[in-house]
Design an enzyme around this catalytic site. Structure first.
Site, PDB file in Angstrom:
ATOM      1  N   ARG A 167      95.608   4.960  10.019  1.00  0.00           N
ATOM      2  CA  ARG A 167      95.570   6.284   9.372  1.00  0.00           C
ATOM      3  C   ARG A 167      94.261   6.462   8.597  1.00  0.00           C
ATOM      4  O   ARG A 167      93.637   7.528   8.652  1.00  0.00           O
ATOM      5  CB  ARG A 167      96.775   6.406   8.448  1.00  0.00           C
TER       6      ARG A 167
ATOM      7  N   TYR B 273      73.770  17.031   2.572  1.00  0.00           N
ATOM      8  CA  TYR B 273      73.329  17.905   1.479  1.00  0.00           C
ATOM      9  C   TYR B 273      71.807  18.094   1.522  1.00  0.00           C
ATOM     10  O   TYR B 273      71.310  19.215   1.434  1.00  0.00           O
ATOM     11  CB  TYR B 273      73.757  17.317   0.136  1.00  0.00           C
TER      12      TYR B 273
END
Length: 292
Positions: free
Chosen positions: A241, A285
Site C-alpha cells: 500500500r 517547484y
C-alpha cells in the site's frame, strides 16, 4: 447528530468520506460516554474528554488517529456551542498528540516488478500473482482485499469497488496489469482452487479449501515471496500500500487524488508520504513556479 451532519454538508462543504469519518468518530465517543454512564453527548464534561483521550492512548491509537478524533469532536461541540445548546466546548483545552515520526517503508519499482514475477504458472501461482497485482495496483487495505467479491469488479469499465466493512464503498481504477492477472486467475485457476464453478458473488481471493483468504493467510503469502527476495521481515500488506502511494506521488500524482484512491479521511493522512519524495517536490517547484 443529523443536524451536525447536515451542517458539514451545507456549510462546511466536507467531502462524503470525511463526513462518514466525522460520524464514526462521534458515534465512537458516544459509546465511550455511555460506558461512563453519561447518557447524552451534550452532557459531556471536560473530564470525560480527557478520559477519552487517555483511553485512546492506552489502546495504542496513533497520534494522527487521536488528533483526528479530537478535531472531529471539537468541531461537533463548537457547532452546538454556537447554537447556544452548551456553554463550554469540553474539547477546547484538550491538547493534540505529538505526531510520531516514522519512516515510510516501500519497495522500488524494480523490486515490485521482481516480486510480481515470482509466482509460477501453477494454480497457486496464478492466484498469488493476481493478489500481488491487485494489492499493488489498487493500494487496497488488506481488509478490503479479503472482502472483495467478483461482483465488486467491473472489467468493462476497469474499476473495483472496495469496502472495509462499513456501508461506504470506494471506487478505485483498475490498471491493465491488474486486470490481466485477475482474468488469468479466473480462466486458469479459480475453479480448480474452489473445486466448483465460479459464481458472481464469490470471494475473489480464496484458499485451497474454497474459503476466502484471511488477513493471516495473505500475510503468509507475502512473507513467502518476501523470503525469496530476502526481504521477508518488511514484506507486509502495508508495504504494498505504501509502494502504491509513493510511486503515484513520484510520478506526479497529487495529494488530493491520493486521498481519494487510498480512502483517507482527510488529506493530512497523505502528508507522511511526501517525506520520501521531498527532493522531487522541490525540483518540480523549481521548474514550475514563476518566482522559484
Amino acid at each position: 447528530m443529523n443536524e451536525f451532519i447536515q451542517y458539514l454538508k451545507d456549510e462546511k462543504n466536507k467531502a462524503p468520506n470525511t463526513i462518514v469519518a466525522y460520524g464514526r468518530d462521534i458515534r465512537a465517543f458516544d459509546r465511550f460516554l455511555k460506558s461512563r454512564e453519561v447518557g447524552f453527548l451534550l452532557d459531556c464534561r471536560e473530564n470525560d474528554a480527557v478520559a477519552y483521550v487517555m483511553d485512546l492512548d492506552k489502546k495504542k491509537k496513533s497520534a494522527s488517529t487521536i488528533n483526528r478524533k479530537i478535531s472531529s469532536l471539537r468541531l461537533y461541540y463548537d457547532f452546538y456551542k454556537e447554537r447556544g445548546e452548551i456553554d463550554i466546548n469540553p474539547f477546547d483545552d484538550i491538547k493534540t498528540a505529538k505526531p510520531e515520526t516514522r519512516e515510510i517503508e516501500f519497495l522500488t519499482v524494480d523490486e515490485i516488478e521482481k516480486l510480481i514475477d515470482l509466482p509460477d504458472d501453477s494454480h497457486k501461482g496464478y492466484r498469488d500473482k493476481a493478489l500481488l497485482e491487485f494489492m499493488y495496483g489498487t493500494g487496497a487495505r488488506v481488509t478490503e482485499v479479503v472482502r472483495l467479491r467478483f461482483s465488486d469488479i467491473n472489467f468493462k469499465m476497469n474499476f473495483v469497488m472496495c469496502s472495509d466493512g462499513t456501508e461506504e464503498k470506494r471506487i478505485i481504477p483498475m490498471g491493465k496489469y491488474c486486470k490481466k492477472a485477475l482474468i488469468e486467475y479466473i480462466d486458469k485457476a479459480y475453479n480448480a482452487i474452489k473445486g466448483d464453478i465460479r459464481l458472481p458473488d464469490d470471494y475473489v481471493f480464496i484458499n485451497f479449501r474454497g474459503s476466502p483468504l484471511t488477513r493471516q493467510g495473505i500475510w503468509k503469502i507475502l512473507k513467502e515471496y518476501g523470503e525469496m527476495m530476502d526481504i521477508k521481515e518488511k514484506m507486509t500488506p502495508q508495504i504494498l500500500r505504501n509502494s502504491f502511494a509513493v510511486h503515484i506521488l513520484q510520478n506526479g500524482g497529487d495529494l488530493k487524488t491520493l486521498q481519494e484512491l487510498m480512502g483517507f479521511d482527510d488529506i493530512s493522512a497523505g502528508m507522511a508520504y511526501l517525506s520520501v519524495i521531498k527532493v522531487r517536490v522541490r525540483d518540480v517547484y523549481n521548474r514550475s513556479h514563476p518566482r522559484a
